[in-house]
Write a protein that holds these residues in place. Sequence first.
Motif, PDB file in Angstrom:
ATOM      1  N   MET A 183       0.840  -1.181   0.000  1.00 24.28           N
ATOM      2  CA  MET A 183       0.000   0.000   0.000  1.00 24.28           C
ATOM      3  C   MET A 183       0.888   1.249   0.000  1.00 24.28           C
ATOM      4  SD  MET A 183      -3.399   0.979   2.027  1.00 24.28           S
ATOM      5  CE  MET A 183      -4.054  -0.447   1.239  1.00 24.28           C
ATOM      6  N   VAL A 184       0.535   2.217  -0.825  1.00 17.74           N
ATOM      7  CA  VAL A 184       1.307   3.447  -0.953  1.00 17.74           C
ATOM      8  C   VAL A 184       1.037   4.341   0.263  1.00 17.74           C
ATOM      9  CG1 VAL A 184       1.758   5.448  -2.413  1.00 17.74           C
ATOM     10  CG2 VAL A 184       1.146   3.273  -3.461  1.00 17.74           C
ATOM     11  N   SER A 185       2.082   4.916   0.810  1.00 20.86           N
ATOM     12  CA  SER A 185       1.949   5.754   2.000  1.00 20.86           C
ATOM     13  C   SER A 185       1.373   7.129   1.652  1.00 20.86           C
ATOM     14  CB  SER A 185       3.313   5.932   2.672  1.00 20.86           C
ATOM     15  OG  SER A 185       4.129   6.792   1.913  1.00 20.86           O
ATOM     16  N   ALA A 186       0.804   7.772   2.660  1.00 16.98           N
ATOM     17  CA  ALA A 186       0.286   9.132   2.496  1.00 16.98           C
ATOM     18  C   ALA A 186       1.411  10.086   2.099  1.00 16.98           C
ATOM     19  CB  ALA A 186      -0.391   9.593   3.778  1.00 16.98           C
ATOM     20  N   VAL A 187       2.586   9.908   2.674  1.00 22.60           N
ATOM     21  CA  VAL A 187       3.728  10.775   2.344  1.00 22.60           C
ATOM     22  C   VAL A 187       4.095  10.633   0.871  1.00 22.60           C
ATOM     23  CG1 VAL A 187       6.197  11.154   2.766  1.00 22.60           C
ATOM     24  CG2 VAL A 187       4.640  10.851   4.699  1.00 22.60           C
ATOM     25  N   ALA A 188       4.115   9.403   0.358  1.00 22.16           N
ATOM     26  CA  ALA A 188       4.473   9.185  -1.053  1.00 22.16           C
ATOM     27  C   ALA A 188       3.437   9.803  -1.991  1.00 22.16           C
ATOM     28  CB  ALA A 188       4.622   7.694  -1.325  1.00 22.16           C
ATOM     29  N   ILE A 189       2.160   9.636  -1.668  1.00 24.53           N
ATOM     30  CA  ILE A 189       1.094  10.223  -2.487  1.00 24.53           C
ATOM     31  C   ILE A 189       1.196  11.745  -2.475  1.00 24.53           C
ATOM     32  CG2 ILE A 189      -1.410  10.555  -2.634  1.00 24.53           C
ATOM     33  CD1 ILE A 189      -1.619   7.645  -1.446  1.00 24.53           C
ATOM     34  N   TYR A 190       1.379  12.309  -1.303  1.00 21.85           N
ATOM     35  CA  TYR A 190       1.491  13.760  -1.132  1.00 21.85           C
ATOM     36  C   TYR A 190       2.682  14.293  -1.937  1.00 21.85           C
ATOM     37  CZ  TYR A 190       1.337  18.094   1.762  1.00 21.85           C
ATOM     38  OH  TYR A 190       1.243  19.384   2.236  1.00 21.85           O
ATOM     39  N   GLN A 191       3.832  13.630  -1.812  1.00 23.76           N
ATOM     40  CA  GLN A 191       5.031  14.089  -2.524  1.00 23.76           C
ATOM     41  C   GLN A 191       4.850  13.976  -4.037  1.00 23.76           C
ATOM     42  OE1 GLN A 191       7.938  15.539  -1.026  1.00 23.76           O
ATOM     43  NE2 GLN A 191       8.094  16.180  -3.162  1.00 23.76           N
ATOM     44  N   ARG A 192       4.200  12.923  -4.514  1.00 26.18           N
ATOM     45  CA  ARG A 192       3.953  12.789  -5.959  1.00 26.18           C
ATOM     46  C   ARG A 192       3.113  13.949  -6.461  1.00 26.18           C
ATOM     47  NH1 ARG A 192       3.231   6.631  -6.113  1.00 26.18           N
ATOM     48  NH2 ARG A 192       1.136   7.146  -5.444  1.00 26.18           N
ATOM     49  N   ASN A 193       2.093  14.340  -5.673  1.00 25.25           N
ATOM     50  CA  ASN A 193       1.267  15.477  -6.068  1.00 25.25           C
ATOM     51  C   ASN A 193       2.104  16.750  -6.108  1.00 25.25           C
ATOM     52  OD1 ASN A 193      -0.591  17.904  -5.290  1.00 25.25           O
ATOM     53  ND2 ASN A 193      -1.949  16.372  -6.213  1.00 25.25           N
ATOM     54  N   LEU A 194       2.917  16.972  -5.075  1.00 18.72           N
ATOM     55  CA  LEU A 194       3.782  18.156  -5.047  1.00 18.72           C
ATOM     56  C   LEU A 194       4.683  18.209  -6.280  1.00 18.72           C
ATOM     57  CD1 LEU A 194       5.006  18.198  -1.324  1.00 18.72           C
ATOM     58  CD2 LEU A 194       3.305  19.726  -2.363  1.00 18.72           C
ATOM     59  N   ASP A 195       5.329  17.082  -6.584  1.00 16.06           N
ATOM     60  CA  ASP A 195       6.269  17.044  -7.709  1.00 16.06           C
ATOM     61  C   ASP A 195       5.568  17.300  -9.041  1.00 16.06           C
ATOM     62  OD1 ASP A 195       8.277  16.465  -5.876  1.00 16.06           O
ATOM     63  OD2 ASP A 195       8.315  14.316  -6.345  1.00 16.06           O
ATOM     64  N   ALA A 196       4.407  16.681  -9.232  1.00 14.70           N
ATOM     65  CA  ALA A 196       3.677  16.841 -10.490  1.00 14.70           C
ATOM     66  C   ALA A 196       3.207  18.281 -10.682  1.00 14.70           C
ATOM     67  CB  ALA A 196       2.495  15.876 -10.537  1.00 14.70           C
ATOM     68  N   VAL A 197       2.629  18.862  -9.634  1.00 19.05           N
ATOM     69  CA  VAL A 197       2.130  20.240  -9.747  1.00 19.05           C
ATOM     70  C   VAL A 197       3.292  21.217  -9.907  1.00 19.05           C
ATOM     71  CG1 VAL A 197       0.893  22.096  -8.554  1.00 19.05           C
ATOM     72  CG2 VAL A 197      -0.028  19.765  -8.546  1.00 19.05           C
ATOM     73  N   SER A 198       4.371  21.009  -9.174  1.00 22.36           N
ATOM     74  CA  SER A 198       5.527  21.909  -9.281  1.00 22.36           C
ATOM     75  C   SER A 198       6.085  21.915 -10.695  1.00 22.36           C
ATOM     76  CB  SER A 198       6.625  21.495  -8.295  1.00 22.36           C
ATOM     77  OG  SER A 198       6.173  21.633  -6.973  1.00 22.36           O
ATOM     78  N   ALA A 199       6.273  20.733 -11.284  1.00 24.69           N
ATOM     79  CA  ALA A 199       6.813  20.644 -12.654  1.00 24.69           C
ATOM     80  C   ALA A 199       5.857  21.291 -13.649  1.00 24.69           C
ATOM     81  CB  ALA A 199       7.066  19.186 -13.016  1.00 24.69           C
ATOM     82  N   ALA A 200       4.559  21.020 -13.506  1.00 25.76           N
ATOM     83  CA  ALA A 200       3.579  21.583 -14.424  1.00 25.76           C
ATOM     84  C   ALA A 200       3.485  23.098 -14.284  1.00 25.76           C
ATOM     85  CB  ALA A 200       2.211  20.938 -14.184  1.00 25.76           C
ATOM     86  N   LEU A 201       3.501  23.592 -13.055  1.00 24.82           N
ATOM     87  CA  LEU A 201       3.443  25.034 -12.830  1.00 24.82           C
ATOM     88  C   LEU A 201       4.660  25.717 -13.437  1.00 24.82           C
ATOM     89  CD1 LEU A 201       2.258  26.936  -9.764  1.00 24.82           C
ATOM     90  CD2 LEU A 201       4.422  27.548 -10.785  1.00 24.82           C
ATOM     91  N   TRP A 202       5.838  25.141 -13.198  1.00 23.93           N
ATOM     92  CA  TRP A 202       7.057  25.762 -13.731  1.00 23.93           C
ATOM     93  C   TRP A 202       7.021  25.797 -15.257  1.00 23.93           C
ATOM     94  CZ3 TRP A 202       9.996  28.768 -10.993  1.00 23.93           C
ATOM     95  CH2 TRP A 202      11.139  29.284 -11.598  1.00 23.93           C
ATOM     96  N   ALA A 203       6.426  24.755 -15.872  1.00 25.30           N
ATOM     97  CA  ALA A 203       6.328  24.679 -17.334  1.00 25.30           C
ATOM     98  C   ALA A 203       5.117  25.443 -17.874  1.00 25.30           C
ATOM     99  CB  ALA A 203       6.241  23.215 -17.759  1.00 25.30           C
ATOM    100  N   ARG A 204       4.311  26.025 -16.970  1.00 23.65           N
ATOM    101  CA  ARG A 204       3.081  26.735 -17.341  1.00 23.65           C
ATOM    102  C   ARG A 204       2.116  25.819 -18.089  1.00 23.65           C
ATOM    103  NH1 ARG A 204       4.228  32.404 -16.659  1.00 23.65           N
ATOM    104  NH2 ARG A 204       6.459  32.786 -16.626  1.00 23.65           N
ATOM    105  N   ASP A 205       2.041  24.575 -17.654  1.00 20.12           N
ATOM    106  CA  ASP A 205       1.213  23.547 -18.281  1.00 20.12           C
ATOM    107  C   ASP A 205      -0.086  23.402 -17.493  1.00 20.12           C
ATOM    108  OD1 ASP A 205       0.059  21.246 -19.285  1.00 20.12           O
ATOM    109  OD2 ASP A 205       1.881  20.030 -19.129  1.00 20.12           O
ATOM    110  N   LEU A 206      -1.074  24.202 -17.853  1.00 21.87           N
ATOM    111  CA  LEU A 206      -2.340  24.229 -17.128  1.00 21.87           C
ATOM    112  C   LEU A 206      -3.032  22.870 -17.145  1.00 21.87           C
ATOM    113  CD1 LEU A 206      -4.582  25.778 -15.615  1.00 21.87           C
ATOM    114  CD2 LEU A 206      -5.560  26.307 -17.865  1.00 21.87           C
ATOM    115  N   ALA A 207      -3.034  22.180 -18.265  1.00 22.13           N
ATOM    116  CA  ALA A 207      -3.715  20.891 -18.338  1.00 22.13           C
ATOM    117  C   ALA A 207      -3.137  19.915 -17.319  1.00 22.13           C
ATOM    118  CB  ALA A 207      -3.613  20.315 -19.755  1.00 22.13           C
TER     119      ALA A 207
END
Length: 159
Positions: free
Chosen positions: A1-25
Amino acid sequence: MVSAVAIYQRNLDAVSAALWARDLASVLMHIALPNYMGTNDADLVICSPDEMFIVINDFRDQMARQGADGYRRTCVQAAFVTPRRTMITGLHETQLLRNGEPLRPPYLNRMTLLRAQGRWLAFRLEAEAPNAETGILSADLAEAQRREMAQRDVHWQPG
């Protein structure tokens, strides 16, 4: 089972990369609408993709104006809130970077994620930093929303 910390960090990483790239989708694949964002001195409820586009671009521009060429968000702690494991709340640190080195002291954020549409979506973010310094929220949108709520005698009390 995936931990809450791992799920949270994946969300942070995905949003950070998308925001920096200005990728709204890509941002919208990880963030719920409506979405509450708050700082020490401003609050904003983002209700549409157009508003989110303004917010991510204003934040990205603000980081660049401060001299950042990147930023990193690191989960400090996270835990499932509900027994069904459909909500996570946690704490993370945000660090603005130039050439991989910190530009200023980091600031803490509290975020809540909800499992919906088969994905983990962030729907609440509270930064322990002044918006006037960090530019996390679009100042124009936040002020317009504050004025509209005041005209309707609505008083927002984040909790």
